[in-house]
Design a protein around this motif. Structure first.
Motif, PDB file in Angstrom:
ATOM      1  N   ALA A  65       0.861  -1.178   0.000  1.00  0.00           N
ATOM      2  CA  ALA A  65       0.000   0.000   0.000  1.00  0.00           C
ATOM      3  C   ALA A  65       0.895   1.225   0.000  1.00  0.00           C
ATOM      4  CB  ALA A  65      -0.916   0.006   1.227  1.00  0.00           C
ATOM      5  N   ILE A  66       0.277   2.375  -0.180  1.00  0.00           N
ATOM      6  CA  ILE A  66       0.984   3.648  -0.125  1.00  0.00           C
ATOM      7  C   ILE A  66       0.305   4.502   0.938  1.00  0.00           C
ATOM      8  CG2 ILE A  66       1.584   5.755  -1.391  1.00  0.00           C
ATOM      9  CD1 ILE A  66       1.537   4.070  -3.964  1.00  0.00           C
ATOM     10  N   ALA A  67       1.139   5.151   1.748  1.00  0.00           N
ATOM     11  CA  ALA A  67       0.595   6.080   2.749  1.00  0.00           C
ATOM     12  C   ALA A  67       0.032   7.294   2.013  1.00  0.00           C
ATOM     13  CB  ALA A  67       1.692   6.516   3.709  1.00  0.00           C
ATOM     14  N   ARG A  68      -1.103   7.759   2.452  1.00  0.00           N
ATOM     15  CA  ARG A  68      -1.680   8.963   1.846  1.00  0.00           C
ATOM     16  C   ARG A  68      -0.776  10.160   2.144  1.00  0.00           C
ATOM     17  NH1 ARG A  68      -6.649   7.902  -0.239  1.00  0.00           N
ATOM     18  NH2 ARG A  68      -7.764   6.137   0.655  1.00  0.00           N
ATOM     19  N   PRO A  69      -0.809  11.182   1.305  1.00  0.00           N
ATOM     20  CA  PRO A  69       0.024  12.368   1.532  1.00  0.00           C
ATOM     21  C   PRO A  69      -0.202  12.956   2.927  1.00  0.00           C
ATOM     22  CG  PRO A  69      -0.967  12.459  -0.643  1.00  0.00           C
ATOM     23  CD  PRO A  69      -1.597  11.286   0.075  1.00  0.00           C
ATOM     24  N   VAL A  71       0.664  11.680   5.769  1.00  0.00           N
ATOM     25  CA  VAL A  71       0.538  10.668   6.824  1.00  0.00           C
ATOM     26  C   VAL A  71       1.938  10.271   7.293  1.00  0.00           C
ATOM     27  CG1 VAL A  71      -0.202   8.312   7.316  1.00  0.00           C
ATOM     28  CG2 VAL A  71      -1.683   9.826   5.997  1.00  0.00           C
ATOM     29  N   SER A  72       2.144  10.264   8.600  1.00  0.00           N
ATOM     30  CA  SER A  72       3.452   9.932   9.174  1.00  0.00           C
ATOM     31  C   SER A  72       3.614   8.417   9.326  1.00  0.00           C
ATOM     32  CB  SER A  72       3.600  10.595  10.542  1.00  0.00           C
ATOM     33  OG  SER A  72       2.746   9.958  11.482  1.00  0.00           O
ATOM     34  N   ASP A  73       4.867   7.997   9.508  1.00  0.00           N
ATOM     35  CA  ASP A  73       5.141   6.584   9.780  1.00  0.00           C
ATOM     36  C   ASP A  73       4.435   6.133  11.059  1.00  0.00           C
ATOM     37  OD1 ASP A  73       6.726   6.490   7.507  1.00  0.00           O
ATOM     38  OD2 ASP A  73       8.618   6.270   8.598  1.00  0.00           O
ATOM     39  N   ASP A  74       4.377   7.004  12.058  1.00  0.00           N
ATOM     40  CA  ASP A  74       3.673   6.659  13.301  1.00  0.00           C
ATOM     41  C   ASP A  74       2.196   6.382  13.037  1.00  0.00           C
ATOM     42  OD1 ASP A  74       5.970   6.905  14.847  1.00  0.00           O
ATOM     43  OD2 ASP A  74       5.497   8.947  15.503  1.00  0.00           O
ATOM     44  N   GLN A  75       1.570   7.180  12.191  1.00  0.00           N
ATOM     45  CA  GLN A  75       0.156   6.977  11.857  1.00  0.00           C
ATOM     46  C   GLN A  75      -0.033   5.676  11.084  1.00  0.00           C
ATOM     47  OE1 GLN A  75      -0.058  10.982  10.076  1.00  0.00           O
ATOM     48  NE2 GLN A  75      -2.046  11.168  11.131  1.00  0.00           N
ATOM     49  N   VAL A  76       0.879   5.385  10.159  1.00  0.00           N
ATOM     50  CA  VAL A  76       0.797   4.134   9.398  1.00  0.00           C
ATOM     51  C   VAL A  76       0.926   2.947  10.347  1.00  0.00           C
ATOM     52  CG1 VAL A  76       1.959   2.674   7.690  1.00  0.00           C
ATOM     53  CG2 VAL A  76       1.593   5.108   7.213  1.00  0.00           C
ATOM     54  N   PRO A 102      13.652   1.651   4.879  1.00  0.00           N
ATOM     55  CA  PRO A 102      13.993   2.832   4.085  1.00  0.00           C
ATOM     56  C   PRO A 102      12.829   3.334   3.218  1.00  0.00           C
ATOM     57  CG  PRO A 102      15.796   1.267   4.023  1.00  0.00           C
ATOM     58  CD  PRO A 102      14.643   0.585   4.733  1.00  0.00           C
ATOM     59  N   VAL A 103      11.977   2.416   2.757  1.00  0.00           N
ATOM     60  CA  VAL A 103      10.867   2.825   1.887  1.00  0.00           C
ATOM     61  C   VAL A 103       9.596   3.179   2.642  1.00  0.00           C
ATOM     62  CG1 VAL A 103      11.684   1.473  -0.074  1.00  0.00           C
ATOM     63  CG2 VAL A 103      10.063   0.458   1.528  1.00  0.00           C
ATOM     64  N   GLY A 104       9.496   2.766   3.925  1.00  0.00           N
ATOM     65  CA  GLY A 104       8.273   3.034   4.677  1.00  0.00           C
ATOM     66  C   GLY A 104       8.161   2.152   5.896  1.00  0.00           C
ATOM     67  N   VAL A 105       6.965   1.608   6.103  1.00  0.00           N
ATOM     68  CA  VAL A 105       6.665   0.806   7.301  1.00  0.00           C
ATOM     69  C   VAL A 105       6.284  -0.603   6.861  1.00  0.00           C
ATOM     70  CG1 VAL A 105       5.138   0.601   9.306  1.00  0.00           C
ATOM     71  CG2 VAL A 105       5.854   2.872   8.505  1.00  0.00           C
ATOM     72  N   VAL A 126       4.030  -0.678   3.550  1.00  0.00           N
ATOM     73  CA  VAL A 126       3.410   0.599   3.193  1.00  0.00           C
ATOM     74  C   VAL A 126       4.522   1.578   2.836  1.00  0.00           C
ATOM     75  CG1 VAL A 126       1.922   2.483   3.935  1.00  0.00           C
ATOM     76  CG2 VAL A 126       1.473   0.137   4.730  1.00  0.00           C
ATOM     77  N   SER A 127       4.540   1.964   1.580  1.00  0.00           N
ATOM     78  CA  SER A 127       5.517   2.943   1.107  1.00  0.00           C
ATOM     79  C   SER A 127       5.067   4.349   1.467  1.00  0.00           C
ATOM     80  CB  SER A 127       5.677   2.852  -0.416  1.00  0.00           C
ATOM     81  OG  SER A 127       6.089   1.557  -0.785  1.00  0.00           O
ATOM     82  N   ARG A 128       6.035   5.215   1.690  1.00  0.00           N
ATOM     83  CA  ARG A 128       5.697   6.617   1.942  1.00  0.00           C
ATOM     84  C   ARG A 128       5.150   7.239   0.670  1.00  0.00           C
ATOM     85  NH1 ARG A 128      10.609   5.725   4.291  1.00  0.00           N
ATOM     86  NH2 ARG A 128      10.490   5.606   6.563  1.00  0.00           N
ATOM     87  N   SER A 129       4.247   8.172   0.853  1.00  0.00           N
ATOM     88  CA  SER A 129       3.674   8.903  -0.278  1.00  0.00           C
ATOM     89  C   SER A 129       4.779   9.695  -0.966  1.00  0.00           C
ATOM     90  CB  SER A 129       2.582   9.844   0.213  1.00  0.00           C
ATOM     91  OG  SER A 129       2.012  10.534  -0.856  1.00  0.00           O
TER      92      SER A 129
END
Length: 133
Positions: A65-69, A71-76, A102-105, A126-129
């Motif tokens: 998945a991709i984190a919505r713009p 959105v922090s790693d803590d929220q994910v 490195p890419v996200g959570v 979950v990749s960062r936006s």
């Protein structure tokens, strides 16, 4: 607890839950795949959820998945743990570990339906936006 301790505890839990059990298959695994798709699709912090069945007993479902713009790693992390604990895991037993990559959570998880039942393993990445240009 350090991330290494968490990883070690997770691996021990996986070994215990998998011992003498069979991996989920057929309609049972399809149902869990559909649950991941529905519950993560409904999330307000995730987008572009894709669930794939792998055939690998140690990672039966591979979810991206991709984190919505914004959105922090803590929220994910909080959302992944909430969805897992509230909606996805079986009631008998579960274990999970969340790491920052490195890419996200990434969350790796296992759940077992009953003492002598089957188990499901999954990895959710979950990749960062992408940053706006």
């Amino acid at each position: 607890m350090s991330s290494q301790d968490s990883e070690t505890a997770f691996m021990a839990a996986c070994a215990a839950l998998m011992a003498g059990a069979t991996p989920s298959a057929g309609d049972d695994l399809l149902g869990m795949s559909m649950d991941f798709d529905v519950y993560l699709f409904e999330s307000e912090v995730l987008s572009d959820v894709l669930v794939a069945s792998t055939g690998d007993p140690e990672n039966l479902l591979d979810v991206t998945a991709i984190a919505r713009p914004g959105v922090s790693d803590d929220q994910v992390e909080a959302e992944l743990v909430r969805a897992w604990m509230d909606d996805l895991r079986y009631g008998f037993a579960e274990a999970h570990v969340v790491t920052r990559e490195p890419v996200g959570v990434r969350m790796r998880a296992i759940t077992k339906i009953a003492p002598h039942g089957f188990y499901v393993t999954a990895t959710v990445t979950v990749s960062r936006s992408p940053s706006p240009r």
